[in-house]
Design a protein around this motif. Structure first.
Motif: not given
Length: 415
Positions: A315-320, A326-336, A341-348
């Motif tokens: 969930l980012v900025d009110g949308r799934r 591939r999920v990496c060791m320290d990070q993952l990417m999501v399709d917006l 949305p600005p950096a610092g927006t919560a990703a749940v």
């Protein structure tokens, strides 16, 4: 404001609610809250404290280290430990007033030796294998084990406080193993009684059986995953006529996993994302970087085409938003999907689900696993933040935003 890194928000009020709700459901049977595996990823000491505050008379752990850590944190209630290794010291458990488990006469002998060495009467529980074919005495060896336990009782070295077993398929109420295991358990209880044992508690039911099989509740039920607000039988429909036990009780998931977006970037059609380019943009879009990866316990195969046909969502900025690549060791990417949305927006990643965020079950289904694994494995690096009451989901994640929270370093004895 300096952004906080990824965090696991644990609602202790939800834990207390779940323990109370489950206890009411299974009464007059008693409630054991299982807090092994660091409280299924929620934090063992803090969860144990909340469970005790909610009235749980018993806690359950797998390993001696877990049991002794609870005692060191101040817990003084009834506590069962069931997975000692051959040759592992039993005496510290007896000195800490922990109920220990024996699967065979060899383990029983180790308990007896520890009782002699410490001068303490061991509180002992006996586990019988009724069909899971994992830990526990075989049916063939059970008569010898209960006879030896009774002899040790007569000698004043042990007090057999419990006889127990574990279901293999309780989440499927129609599975024939359930009836078969309960019959074997009742026969094992009869054999124990014939040997002269009078256990304080008899217990067979895990979370699913506690909710769905009243005949298996006996004196005590062991609720692990349900204590954390997760449905132990998600494929069993709810409703007044869904099961002979009636509707499932209202449980509240206690864990939310969230992190701030680090950056957002634009992709052109044909741009590949992450290692191996397992996902390629078929249109112009934007992607967001979330600082959580498999080093934090996020399944590596959470994206479509990597581990399953469906992608896990965040969930980012009110949308799934679906995980891409591939999920990496320290990070993952999501399709917006073109949003910025600005950096610092919560990703749940997941939470209770009440504000549109995915649940642990959603992630489990996308990853081809169970929600037990999702909540238990997350937490290698994210800090835990404890709240007492519903935590806002998808709020801005920032340092200092800890009002009403208990820091992850807080320790103290469960009440």
């Amino acid at each position: 404001m300096t952004l906080a890194r990824a965090e696991i928000v644990v609602d202790l009020a939800a834990i207390r609610h779940n323990v109370t709700t489950l206890a009411e459901r299974v009464a007059p049977a008693l409630m054991m809250t299982v807090v092994k595996a660091d409280g299924y990823g929620h934090g063992m000491v803090e969860v144990a404290r909340a469970a005790r505050e909610a009235g749980a008379p018993w806690l359950g752990v797998a390993t001696p280290d877990e049991a002794l850590a609870l005692r060191a944190a101040g817990d003084v209630g009834r506590l069962l430990c069931w997975l000692s290794l051959p040759g592992e010291a039993v005496a510290p458990l007896l000195e800490a007033d922990v109920d220990v488990t024996a699967y065979d006469v060899v383990e029983l002998a180790a308990v007896v030796d520890a009782a002699r060495a410490t001068g303490r009467t061991a509180r002992l529980q006996l586990k019988v294998d009724t069909g899971l074919h994992r830990g526990g005495s075989t049916v063939a060896d059970w008569p010898a084990l209960v006879a030896a336990a009774r002899a040790a009782e007569v000698d004043g070295l042990v007090r057999v406080t419990g006889v127990w077993s574990h279901f293999a398929a309780a989440e499927d109420p129609d599975h024939p193993a359930n009836d078969a295991q309960e019959q074997v358990f009742r026969a094992a209880l009869a054999a124990a009684e014939e040997a002269g044992l009078a256990p304080e508690v008899r217990h067979l039911a895990n979370s699913a059986a506690a909710l769905l099989r009243s005949s298996a509740r006996f004196d005590l039920v062991r609720c692990g995953i349900a204590s954390y607000g997760i449905d132990p039988a998600p494929d069993v429909p709810d409703g007044p006529d869904a099961t002979p036990e009636g509707p499932k009780p209202g449980l509240v998931p206690a864990m939310t996993v969230q992190a701030p977006l680090v950056l957002v970037k634009a992709l052109a059609p044909g741009d590949g994302v992450s290692y191996g380019h397992t996902w390629t943009a078929d249109r112009a879009t934007t992607v967001g970087l979330v600082p959580l990866g498999y080093g934090d316990g996020v399944p590596r195969h959470a994206a479509a085409g990597v581990g399953s046909d469906a992608a896990a969502e965040v969930l980012v900025d009110g949308r799934r938003r679906p995980v891409r690549g591939r999920v990496c060791m320290d990070q993952l990417m999501v399709d917006l999907d073109g949003d910025t949305p600005p950096a610092g927006t919560a990703a749940v990643l997941f939470g209770p689900g009440g504000q549109g965020e995915p649940t642990a079950l959603d992630w489990a289904r996308a990853c081809g696993t169970i929600d037990y694994e999702i909540v238990t494995r997350v937490g290698a690096r994210p800090r835990r933040r404890y709240v007492d009451g519903a935590a806002p989901v998808a709020s801005v994640v920032a340092s200092g935003a800890t009002t009403g929270a208990t820091s992850a370093s807080t320790v103290g004895g469960p009440a």
